[in-house]
Write an enzyme that holds these catalytic residues in place. Sequence first.
Site, PDB file in Angstrom:
ATOM      1  CD  GLU A 213      -2.714  -1.060   2.613  1.00  0.00           C
ATOM      2  OE1 GLU A 213      -3.697  -1.808   2.653  1.00  0.00           O
ATOM      3  OE2 GLU A 213      -2.409  -0.262   3.530  1.00  0.00           O
ATOM      4  CE  LYS A 215       5.188   4.661   6.980  1.00  0.00           C
ATOM      5  NZ  LYS A 215       5.103   6.015   7.546  1.00  0.00           N
ATOM      6  NE  ARG A 235       1.711   6.968  16.716  1.00  0.00           N
ATOM      7  CZ  ARG A 235       2.734   6.302  16.232  1.00  0.00           C
ATOM      8  NH1 ARG A 235       3.025   6.378  14.961  1.00  0.00           N
ATOM      9  NH2 ARG A 235       3.472   5.560  17.009  1.00  0.00           N
ATOM     10  CD  GLU A 264      -1.229   8.593   7.924  1.00  0.00           C
ATOM     11  OE1 GLU A 264      -1.561   7.685   8.713  1.00  0.00           O
ATOM     12  OE2 GLU A 264      -0.136   9.164   7.974  1.00  0.00           O
ATOM     13  CG  PHE A 304      -4.592   2.098   6.110  1.00  0.00           C
ATOM     14  CD1 PHE A 304      -4.536   1.427   7.316  1.00  0.00           C
ATOM     15  CD2 PHE A 304      -4.067   3.390   6.026  1.00  0.00           C
ATOM     16  CE1 PHE A 304      -3.975   2.020   8.436  1.00  0.00           C
ATOM     17  CE2 PHE A 304      -3.504   4.005   7.146  1.00  0.00           C
ATOM     18  CZ  PHE A 304      -3.461   3.316   8.360  1.00  0.00           C
ATOM     19  NE  ARG A 379       7.104   0.515  16.592  1.00  0.00           N
ATOM     20  CZ  ARG A 379       6.751   1.542  15.829  1.00  0.00           C
ATOM     21  NH1 ARG A 379       6.670   1.418  14.529  1.00  0.00           N
ATOM     22  NH2 ARG A 379       6.504   2.711  16.367  1.00  0.00           N
ATOM     23  CE  LYS A 385       8.533   2.383  10.033  1.00  0.00           C
ATOM     24  NZ  LYS A 385       8.493   3.536  10.903  1.00  0.00           N
TER      25      LYS A 385
HETATM   26  N1  LIG Z   1      -1.125   2.380   4.089  1.00  0.00           N
HETATM   27  C1  LIG Z   1      -0.762   2.585   5.345  1.00  0.00           C
HETATM   28  N2  LIG Z   1      -0.885   1.591   6.248  1.00  0.00           N
HETATM   29  C2  LIG Z   1      -0.512   1.760   7.528  1.00  0.00           C
HETATM   30  N3  LIG Z   1      -0.010   2.902   8.025  1.00  0.00           N
HETATM   31  C3  LIG Z   1       0.145   3.933   7.170  1.00  0.00           C
HETATM   32  C4  LIG Z   1      -0.228   3.820   5.807  1.00  0.00           C
HETATM   33  N4  LIG Z   1       0.039   4.997   5.218  1.00  0.00           N
HETATM   34  C5  LIG Z   1       0.534   5.789   6.154  1.00  0.00           C
HETATM   35  N5  LIG Z   1       0.616   5.177   7.346  1.00  0.00           N
HETATM   36  C6  LIG Z   1       1.172   5.778   8.571  1.00  0.00           C
HETATM   37  O1  LIG Z   1       2.403   5.138   8.885  1.00  0.00           O
HETATM   38  C7  LIG Z   1       2.441   4.785  10.242  1.00  0.00           C
HETATM   39  C8  LIG Z   1       3.101   3.445  10.394  1.00  0.00           C
HETATM   40  O2  LIG Z   1       4.472   3.597  10.560  1.00  0.00           O
HETATM   41  P1  LIG Z   1       5.049   3.476  12.041  1.00  0.00           P
HETATM   42  O3  LIG Z   1       4.246   2.510  12.798  1.00  0.00           O
HETATM   43  O4  LIG Z   1       6.496   3.240  12.006  1.00  0.00           O
HETATM   44  O5  LIG Z   1       4.724   4.857  12.633  1.00  0.00           O
HETATM   45  P2  LIG Z   1       5.581   6.118  12.383  1.00  0.00           P
HETATM   46  O6  LIG Z   1       6.818   5.995  13.203  1.00  0.00           O
HETATM   47  O7  LIG Z   1       4.680   7.265  12.613  1.00  0.00           O
HETATM   48  O8  LIG Z   1       5.985   6.043  10.886  1.00  0.00           O
HETATM   49  P3  LIG Z   1       7.071   6.995  10.311  1.00  0.00           P
HETATM   50  O9  LIG Z   1       7.847   7.585  11.444  1.00  0.00           O
HETATM   51  O10 LIG Z   1       7.864   6.057   9.483  1.00  0.00           O
HETATM   52  O11 LIG Z   1       6.278   7.990   9.552  1.00  0.00           O
HETATM   53  C9  LIG Z   1       1.015   4.675  10.672  1.00  0.00           C
HETATM   54  O12 LIG Z   1       0.869   5.029  12.024  1.00  0.00           O
HETATM   55  C10 LIG Z   1       0.274   5.620   9.770  1.00  0.00           C
HETATM   56  O13 LIG Z   1       0.162   6.891  10.404  1.00  0.00           O
END
Ligand SMILES: Nc1ncnc2c1ncn2[C@@H]1O[C@H](COP(=O)(O)OP(=O)(O)OP(=O)(O)O)[C@@H](O)[C@H]1O
Length: 517
Positions: A213, A215, A235, A264, A304, A379, A385
């Site tokens: 998907e 991001k 979140r 998102e 999503f 997690r 990602k």
């Molecule tokens: N398709 C998607 N599926 C899941 N999460 C997504 C998607 N697109 C964007 N996101 C965002 O990415 C986050 C998931 O990455 P992670 O759990 O590492 O949090 P993060 O640290 O906020 O991510 P990052 O710091 O890499 O932006 C989710 O909390 C969401 O906000």
Amino acid sequence: MHHGCMLLHRLARVSQEVAATSARSRKTALLAELFRDAEADDVPIVIPYLAGRLPQGRIGVGWKVLSRPVAPAAEPGLTVREVDARLSELAKVSGPGSQAERARLVGELMGAATEDEQRFLVGLLTGEVRQGALDAVAVEGLAQATGAPPADVRRAVMLAGSLQTVAEALLADGPAALDRFRLTVGRPVWPMLAHSASSVAEAVDKLGACAVEEKLDGIRVQVHRDGDTVRLYTRTLDDITDRLPEVTAAALELRGERFVLDGEVISFDEGGRPRSFQETAGRVGSRTDVATAARAVPVSPVFFDALSVDGRDLLDLPFAERHAELARLVPEPMRVRRTTVSGPDDLRTAEEFLAETLKRGHEGVVAKALDAPYSAGRRGASWLKVKPVHTLDLVVLAAEWGHGRRTGKLSNLHLGARTADGGLAMLGKTFKGMTDAMLTWQTERLRQLAVDDNGYVVTVRPELVVEIAYDGLQRSTRYPAGVTLRFARVVRYREDKRPEDADTVETLLAAHPEVRP
Ligand SMILES: Nc1ncnc2c1ncn2[C@@H]1O[C@H](COP(=O)(O)OP(=O)(O)OP(=O)(O)O)[C@@H](O)[C@H]1O
């Protein structure tokens, strides 16, 4: 109801012993014993104190006041509820003369505390006893104390979104209370988070059949709808419904009446390209004059996942089935773009999708195993990602006063990563990457968090999370983890994250085998 009698002395002891032992079973046993003696009414104090958090948040007492010696009490007599009441009083002090009044109240509290208790209180008030990893052990301790199966307690905490709520219910009513914690429309759950993979190939290799998907670099949102009522949560489970009327409107247009969706929110410009994270975050963060803000930076939800539809809890269903439910409910433009991949043989599809996603201005992709349940609050290894630029989320430990153009501004940041024992280890410093607006903002924010200022370095409560880009690691004996960051620079502040969400030394070292001894 009789007066609570959990003594601070007892709590301080257990807290110290839990921190001092590395054996998980011992930590669990200590906490179980403590919970056996606690009453439900003690829980809202005991749980935060154990984690080193103040239920009052900030109370504006600095090092100077705390380090003033006060003769300790000979015998322990303070109860946790009394301490909590005194700190609430302290938190309310404001206006002229408040410094002196706060100092007086702190002196009074310290005078009623034994030496051990004083040490605990100072740690608590400065944020130094913060034990991030405590929640998982506390869940096991609670299970042991009440005879509830640990897995059931864990699921209840995940669904309640709060260890404290579950602990109160368990201590008041026993294991039967766990039935109360079901996924409920209107009650947010902690969102599932992702791990990182260094490439699409690695992600697909690990996951097998998966969805890839886009991001989106916006703000996570959980949307709850029950008939005409819609609520939006971040979140960290903050209710932001009032700030995003257009997202509420979008949710009311969907085909379902009762659902919980995960997605998102992001702002697109006229050309359909994503606006910067700062713009979206600024919009989501602004509480005043919502109408004007919405005109300047309109946001859209992009969903999503579906967690609940028509009263059916979907959390344990495989992702492929949850997505089918999502697709029934949410039309194309409000759904995340994706492709599905059968496994490593199909890598080309995934790589082309990543390239195309980056070209459209997004930050990367998230690959998700098609057969995995939704692991709320975790997690999960089933979401990976992939982003071209690697960044870390670190905690600001201190900041140095700037020179020259930056005189009067807090500039050089001291950065910490979480350690296995729940502490923070400094990884390095940076004054790079900040805009003038950021400098002004961080100066003000860090001054609110200050616990000490020696005229050169301002030490702060470790609460602010900052995203840092860096070029690599190098060994260094000057830093506690034995490594430091090369060319660290600030990307942005992450006010949507708590220090418990920051990266750990362990994962950092795992990602850099080249510096391992
Ligand atoms: N398709 C998607 N599926 C899941 N999460 C997504 C998607 N697109 C964007 N996101 C965002 O990415 C986050 C998931 O990455 P992670 O759990 O590492 O949090 P993060 O640290 O906020 O991510 P990052 O710091 O890499 O932006 C989710 O909390 C969401 O906000």
